[in-house]
Design an enzyme around this catalytic site. Sequence first.
Site, PDB file in Angstrom:
ATOM      1  N   ASP A 391      40.526  69.426  51.476  1.00  0.00           N
ATOM      2  CA  ASP A 391      39.822  70.689  51.643  1.00  0.00           C
ATOM      3  C   ASP A 391      38.731  70.537  52.712  1.00  0.00           C
ATOM      4  O   ASP A 391      37.887  69.639  52.618  1.00  0.00           O
ATOM      5  CB  ASP A 391      39.195  71.033  50.273  1.00  0.00           C
ATOM      6  N   GLU A 420      43.173  70.491  55.844  1.00  0.00           N
ATOM      7  CA  GLU A 420      42.958  71.943  55.776  1.00  0.00           C
ATOM      8  C   GLU A 420      41.742  72.295  56.635  1.00  0.00           C
ATOM      9  O   GLU A 420      40.655  72.536  56.139  1.00  0.00           O
ATOM     10  CB  GLU A 420      42.728  72.393  54.323  1.00  0.00           C
TER      11      GLU A 420
END
Lengths: 664, 664
Positions: A391, A420
């Site tokens: 993330d 990401e």
Amino acid sequence: MEHSSDMSVGRIPIVGVQPSLEEGRWPAKAVVGEAVPITATIFREGHDAEGATVVVTVPGGVEQIIPMPLDDFGNSRYQASFVPQHEGPHLFRVEAWSNPYATWAHAAELKVTAGVDVQLMLDEGVEVLTRAIAEVKRPAASQKLLKSAVSALSDPKLAPDARLAPAVSDAVKDVLTAAPLRDWVTTSNTYPLLVERERALASAWYEIFPRSEGARQNKRTGAWASGTFTTASKRLPGIAAMGFDVVYLTPIHPIGTTHRKGRNNSLTCEPGDPGSPYAIGAAEGGHDAIHPDLGTMRTFKNFVKKARENNLEVALDLALQCSPDHPWVTDHPEWFTTQLDGTIAYAENPPKKYQDIYPLNFDNDPQGISQAVRDVLQVWIDAGVTLFRVDNPHTKPLTFWEWLLADIAKDHPDVIFLSEAFTRPAMMHTLAKIGFHQSYTYFTWRQNAEEMAEYLEELTGESSFYMRPNFWPTTHDILTPDMQRGGAPMFKMRAVLAATASPSYGIYTGYEFVENVPRPGVEEQIDNEKYEYKPRDWSRADDYGIETLLTTLNAQRAAHPALRRLRGLHVHKTSNPNILCFSRYVAAADSPTGKADAVITVVSFDTDVVHDAVVTFDMAAIGLTGEDTITVDDALTGATYTWGREFYVRLDPAVTTAHVAGVR
Amino acid sequence: MEHSSDMSVGRIPIVGVQPSLEEGRWPAKAVVGEAVPITATIFREGHDAEGATVVVTVPGGVEQIIPMPLDDFGNSRYQASFVPQHEGPHLFRVEAWSNPYATWAHAAELKVTAGVDVQLMLDEGVEVLTRAIAEVKRPAASQKLLKSAVSALSDPKLAPDARLAPAVSDAVKDVLTAAPLRDWVTTSNTYPLLVERERALASAWYEIFPRSEGARQNKRTGAWASGTFTTASKRLPGIAAMGFDVVYLTPIHPIGTTHRKGRNNSLTCEPGDPGSPYAIGAAEGGHDAIHPDLGTMRTFKNFVKKARENNLEVALDLALQCSPDHPWVTDHPEWFTTQLDGTIAYAENPPKKYQDIYPLNFDNDPQGISQAVRDVLQVWIDAGVTLFRVDNPHTKPLTFWEWLLADIAKDHPDVIFLSEAFTRPAMMHTLAKIGFHQSYTYFTWRQNAEEMAEYLEELTGESSFYMRPNFWPTTHDILTPDMQRGGAPMFKMRAVLAATASPSYGIYTGYEFVENVPRPGVEEQIDNEKYEYKPRDWSRADDYGIETLLTTLNAQRAAHPALRRLRGLHVHKTSNPNILCFSRYVAAADSPTGKADAVITVVSFDTDVVHDAVVTFDMAAIGLTGEDTITVDDALTGATYTWGREFYVRLDPAVTTAHVAGVR
């Protein structure tokens, strides 16, 4: 990168060796079975012939020699294709050399025909072939062929043309291409190439919130009982049946209670709201702990085992941020930013604050924090996790990632990291270069045929040597305007695009149900699963036909190596700006099956009405030169078509918004 | 290239540093006074501010610090402009760093305005500015400014906005841009930059065959008396009066008699034919000797002296090939190719042979031959020659050139080499990279506006860091079809193009007389001066107005620094495909005069008829943003025009085929 000894131009100049990332600072990437084009600009003075070879050092130190033919005369560009057979760090270099046989053969064929210097040419042929026999090892049959050519050259009873002919025959030329006589061998710098397992390039992900799978609401009290690893594991056969490779779980750790967000990102949390799994850490533990509602390490390992039994690998989310209740906050306040007023800084986008999250500060104790994250990863790797979806990696120092990924790769080269990072290209590209195996992309925001064509060409070009795209039509964070508006036909079209344009793609659970209602003002779903339980009735998963579509797409990906490669994509011209046509191709020599493979995708970006187009198809893009027509089988409609250099397509959303056509 | 210690990404990543030739293998090139844009991709994690600096190490070791502002946000591209003041080898590196002041100022301005964390922001401001005062040296006035900002921040009597204002004022920001507080300073690799004298970039050449200047034919016998250095020196004031910088002499050495070529390249040489000066070497000597017909070393030195008095430098031809009569053939047969039949190989293009020339073979005795050429060059350098036009360098090994040019540069960094290599780009570019100062180009063969526009953009782009073009409308070897056909207007137009599109250009003598008749079947002049004497009547040199034109063009080049730079060229759109418009521009900060300078050239490639066009002019290309019109003075017609963002041009060959418009 090692520099050749003298840094000079070299007797036979070699420049512009590719792939080379940032002057050889980082290795180019490949996977086992993926052809790597190695290119260099090679030329020399005057008119004598040059030749080129690639030397690859495979793990263990064995050197593999690959012929490197001239590919582009005008640009003096030579190209070899290396298909790795082993995982691990490789090295390659380019060798360029003077080719005395080719120089002689060129002159001899012209001059003997013209009757100029005939005896001299024949004598020189004897000399060069005698050297070729003496100086280079090759099979006995090849040596015999060269010797008989020498005999003919030396035979005064034959006419000059007949004396020359065997020495310039295709057979002799082939022998001397396979094992050439080389003078003035010049060596390029040495470049690194990292070969990883095929899944680093090609994978089909399916994302779930495990707490939703099997969550139940008490109809009387309205209270929820969380899904668990045990209930979630019942979903695994369904995911596997669609043909996915990876099941990705959003964070499974204890969730903070301080400033916990309520449903729809509300600042007010109602009793029973489960909170966002991205607000990691509570009294029960942090990144190495399991949310008690989900189960225990034992039940998690059991989930992983069941996934394996279904041919699914498990990916975990790695979201390096902490709720105020995370154990690190009290154990290691130095890992956060303490302000002048003595408080720990929240995440913020000034003047906005996100009070449920403390960002880590990697600069106060880089060693300590890095080791702690390394330890966290080891916990999950030991539990059987083989992939991590990271993330927002772009909010942490790249030095941290470079160290972490290298340290994991040393012990666990099979572990794959998906980045990401939706941000400017320099960051996304550099994250890929320093070790991330796959990257989310701007696929989702390329919303017309022209933009998508340009983006596909970009991704499959130079950056294909380091950045491997993973295409997601939606995620729990992303629901673009076209997806909000286009209904099932749009969901189907984007799934086709994602699954056939990129070797890796991912589907966020619930896609089957066309969950396309946004929370007003933001491009994500209303009643977002981040903040609540969202069980789904899987018995109705094929109401829109999307379960079947995903199954078909994954079957195509399994059947066609061309769909599991990044390079080899070509966009073909169409007469309708709404319609995109591209082909994916892998040549026989570069294919794991040993057979050439090609798939053609045609999609319409306007899924509201019927569109048609004439496609101008470039046969050369799928390795065909002589053929004027091809026969294709459309996996979506079951139809078989004969397509020529121009063909007509009609995409009716009521029938299909795409073709996925395997070339016979 | 030195690599930074750990080869890792670095705390504040720096990638893609330019200019870097072939991974830093060779230095990028500049000249004194020429602005060098230094660029890098710099970015960091999260939202804190970064900054960048270029550090240039000038000869002698002093480090010069240059601010490197963000130039392109989307591509994270920073750019600095370095204007060298000294000749010699330079090094540069890029430093990227965290900018705590900018990070604070951004947050403080937002949060104090919003009333969030006000006291904290003010306290943090005191802290960061106190650090900036303590840790970085700067002038007393600047320190005082920062101290008063700290006082305001600390003053509880003021309102928050007033406390903040001085600390985020433009004045304080300027102080902290000039001498920033830097954390986490990250250093790129170090890259070489070679700074040469301005003439290496900007020069106007005039080519003569010295034997033609003052050659006389006995009208009775038809016998010729060769021109000499002494008679040729009488031409120098005329060349100087036109404003040229360099007089280039075709080879001045003894010419072989064996297989000497006759007039018009005939294989039969008539008595009295002087032979080609490119068939070098006879009993009288080789490359270090002077043809007895031309004079002696004493008269040659006198020619050089007279040239200097006329502000002309002397360039010699370096044609490394030998007639069969060259002394090297007997003294050093190993410097040639001896074939199996015992004969020395002629130059050839199989099956054709050039029997008046033996090519050198550099591989048998590379040291010996290299030293011999080095010795030859020293003879001419000692005689005052400062430039060499190198004939066909691409037929000799690049290792030889790299060594030779480096060895000359060590002792004579002022000596300039012009590469005459018309071949594939890889060779032309690499010759430039390894040390040639200037290159002939494909200018001559770009025969329409579109091709020329594309070529100019190519030459002034990335390759401008190593390859400096020299544009020749004709040479003794080149007479393209358009020049054969177009008459005086075409000769004028191509002279305008050459002189205004490239910082270096050259004119082959006789251009004034529109000598445009080809030898049938080849693209060079009939009665080529290579094979015969060609005296010209200079009293008629302005019959076509070309002497005046060349004088005007050279005066413009002297007056406009923009015309003496390579970068800064911009092609503007026109409505007529025959008409090309480009501007040349140098910004004030990058200009040796300290003033911005711009020149606009408009030419018609069809010089047979009248053409007109509307030019869509991009004012930004010459540094203008607000202005809608410019006033220009056309050096060719003397007219003054007011041109806007669109302007009309009409080019009548009877009047002019070009504008050369200096922007006021």
